[in-house]
Motif scaffolding. Structure first.
Motif, PDB file in Angstrom:
ATOM      1  N   UNK A 140       0.827  -1.211   0.000  1.00 48.71           N
ATOM      2  CA  UNK A 140       0.000   0.000   0.000  1.00 48.71           C
ATOM      3  C   UNK A 140       0.860   1.260   0.000  1.00 48.71           C
ATOM      4  N   UNK A 141       1.962   1.237   0.749  1.00 46.17           N
ATOM      5  CA  UNK A 141       2.834   2.416   0.794  1.00 46.17           C
ATOM      6  C   UNK A 141       3.500   2.672  -0.539  1.00 46.17           C
ATOM      7  N   UNK A 142       3.870   1.619  -1.253  1.00 42.94           N
ATOM      8  CA  UNK A 142       4.524   1.828  -2.548  1.00 42.94           C
ATOM      9  C   UNK A 142       3.528   2.204  -3.627  1.00 42.94           C
ATOM     10  N   UNK A 143       2.277   1.810  -3.480  1.00 44.16           N
ATOM     11  CA  UNK A 143       1.253   2.104  -4.486  1.00 44.16           C
ATOM     12  C   UNK A 143       0.580   3.455  -4.226  1.00 44.16           C
ATOM     13  N   UNK A 144       0.537   3.907  -2.971  1.00 46.65           N
ATOM     14  CA  UNK A 144      -0.150   5.153  -2.625  1.00 46.65           C
ATOM     15  C   UNK A 144       0.542   6.340  -3.294  1.00 46.65           C
ATOM     16  N   UNK A 168       2.295  12.581  -1.210  1.00 44.28           N
ATOM     17  CA  UNK A 168       1.470  13.700  -0.724  1.00 44.28           C
ATOM     18  C   UNK A 168       1.572  14.871  -1.695  1.00 44.28           C
ATOM     19  N   UNK A 169       0.504  15.648  -1.819  1.00 50.91           N
ATOM     20  CA  UNK A 169       0.536  16.781  -2.756  1.00 50.91           C
ATOM     21  C   UNK A 169       1.586  17.796  -2.312  1.00 50.91           C
ATOM     22  N   UNK A 210      -1.810  23.686   0.084  1.00 51.58           N
ATOM     23  CA  UNK A 210      -1.626  22.940  -1.165  1.00 51.58           C
ATOM     24  C   UNK A 210      -1.366  23.931  -2.290  1.00 51.58           C
ATOM     25  N   UNK A 211      -0.507  23.539  -3.216  1.00 50.58           N
ATOM     26  CA  UNK A 211      -0.204  24.407  -4.351  1.00 50.58           C
ATOM     27  C   UNK A 211      -1.504  24.735  -5.077  1.00 50.58           C
TER      28      UNK A 211
END
Length: 192
Positions: A21-25, A28-29, A58-59
């Motif tokens: 899950x961490x590698x697929x997520x 962060x913006x 957020x940008x």
């Protein structure tokens, strides 16, 4: 070891699932740090480092006109805790910045066309003309123009004649220019 193999297998599966899950997520913006009020601040506050703090936005969501270095600026209006410090909330630079010992004096020049030729930063002489005697006199020399405010419309919808020019005067010239502005007609002239 055999008795705990199911628990170990479950832990391994959970760790593998979390790693997947961490590698697929998505990452962060990206964010932009912006100065905001650290607490509610009243109008007129001279901002210090303890009055503001950085907040992540957020940008694309950062308000227009954020102030990059708000410490030392004075608030023109109240600011709520967490509200970004923007140019609309702080006072601009002092009119007399760069002109120590001078006084900013607004004078109305009856001929608006003459004022259209003037630019902030110009150095002008002020000449008064007395319509009853036809005499003219220079009431101030080498006065820097520090502002050219737009004339608001009057209550009746009519614009007052002429335009206002704000000049930085030496203290000795303030009284003469003020009297001339009330009793006579003023104009600006350029000289070298």
């Amino acid at each position: 070891m055999l008795a705990h193999r199911r628990g170990l297998a479950a832990c391994c599966v959970a760790v593998a699932a979390l790693a997947t899950l961490r590698t697929v997520a998505p990452p962060p913006p990206p964010v932009v740090e912006t100065w905001v009020a650290a607490r509610d601040l009243p109008a007129g506050t001279a901002l210090t480092a303890s009055d503001v703090e950085l907040a992540a936005y957020a940008v694309g969501t950062v308000p227009d006109g954020v102030v990059a270095a708000p410490a030392g600026r004075r608030l023109a209006s109240p600011l709520r805790r967490g509200e970004p410090v923007t140019d609309a909330r702080v006072l601009g630079p002092d009119l007399l910045e760069g002109y120590p010992g001078r006084t900013a004096v607004p004078v109305r020049v009856p001929d608006a066309t003459v004022v259209d030729l003037v630019r902030v930063g110009d150095t002008v002489d002020l000449v008064s003309a007395d319509p009853s005697t036809g005499r003219a006199a220079t009431v101030a020399r080498d006065a820097p123009v520090v502002a050219l405010p737009p004339d608001p419309e009057g209550v009746s919808g009519q614009v007052a004649s002429g335009r206002v020019v704000v000049v930085a005067l030496a203290p000795d010239d303030v009284d003469d220019v003020t009297v001339a502005a009330v009793q006579q007609f003023l104009t600006v002239v350029w000289s070298r």
